[in-house]
Design an enzyme around this catalytic site. Structure first.
Site, PDB file in Angstrom:
ATOM      1  CB  CYS A 268       0.977   4.211  -5.147  1.00  0.00           C
ATOM      2  SG  CYS A 268       2.655   3.584  -4.921  1.00  0.00           S
TER       3      CYS A 268
ATOM      4  CB  CYS B 205       4.990   4.321  -0.019  1.00  0.00           C
ATOM      5  SG  CYS B 205       6.502   5.250   0.280  1.00  0.00           S
ATOM      6  NE  ARG B 206       0.301   6.279  -2.060  1.00  0.00           N
ATOM      7  CZ  ARG B 206      -0.233   7.238  -2.790  1.00  0.00           C
ATOM      8  NH1 ARG B 206      -1.428   7.704  -2.496  1.00  0.00           N
ATOM      9  NH2 ARG B 206       0.408   7.724  -3.838  1.00  0.00           N
ATOM     10  CB  SER B 207       1.248   0.192  -5.296  1.00  0.00           C
ATOM     11  OG  SER B 207       2.514   0.639  -5.682  1.00  0.00           O
TER      12      SER B 207
ATOM     13  CG  ASN C 105       5.627  -0.232  -7.612  1.00  0.00           C
ATOM     14  OD1 ASN C 105       6.331  -1.010  -8.253  1.00  0.00           O
ATOM     15  ND2 ASN C 105       4.675  -0.663  -6.831  1.00  0.00           N
TER      16      ASN C 105
ATOM     17  CG  ASP D 159       2.783   9.170  -1.317  1.00  0.00           C
ATOM     18  OD1 ASP D 159       3.465   8.351  -0.645  1.00  0.00           O
ATOM     19  OD2 ASP D 159       3.083   9.507  -2.471  1.00  0.00           O
TER      20      ASP D 159
END
Length: 154
Positions: free
Chosen positions: A8, A13-15, A11, A124
């Site tokens: 993401c 939140c999402r990933s 690095n 995001d």
């Protein structure tokens, strides 16, 4: 060993959420000795930081470990090391292709694994605040990806 990299922007939140969820699913299926998972960001501004508090809280709620996870930036060597590189959105997929070595890499968007979803990108939560929606998409996407890996590679 099959390896997966989730990517993401920062690095945090999402990933890292995807990394933690996928590790948990791999462990539950008894495949930890066959599949490894990591995450990285296309940007460098959060290097060394732990996952975002919203990601940590949600993972805590589901009792999914994120122990030891720290943000890092994508590196050229990632393209030769990882079998699956999974981007959270179009912007990150495009940015991955600009990293030396990335122009030839096979990059899949997580939402491409979920054709029945209306969303085409994982939003995001750093900006939207909706960590629950992101978790739902990641949880489902990781199931699909893990089934794909088992079918194609194991």
């Amino acid at each position: 060993m099959i390896s997966v990299l989730f990517v993401c922007l920062g690095n945090i939140c999402r990933s890292p959420m995807a990394e933690a969820v996928m590790r948990s699913k791999i462990s539950q299926r008894g495949l930890s000795d066959k599949i490894s998972v990591d995450s990285a960001g296309t940007g460098d501004w959060h290097i060394g930081k732990t996952p975002h508090e919203g990601t940590r809280k949600l993972l805590d709620d589901f009792r999914i470990s994120y122990e030891g996870m720290r943000a890092r930036q994508v590196e050229s060597r990632d393209f030769s090391h990882f079998d699956y590189i999974v981007a959270m959105d179009d912007s990150n997929a495009s940015n991955l292709r600009k990293v030396p070595g990335g122009e030839e890499a096979e990059i899949v968007k997580l939402m491409d694994l979920l054709p029945n979803e209306k969303l085409r990108e994982v939003p995001d939560p750093y900006f939207t605040g909706n960590f629950e929606e992101v978790y739902r998409l990641i949880d489902t996407g990781c199931d699909v990806l893990l089934d794909r890996i088992v079918k194609e590679k194991l």
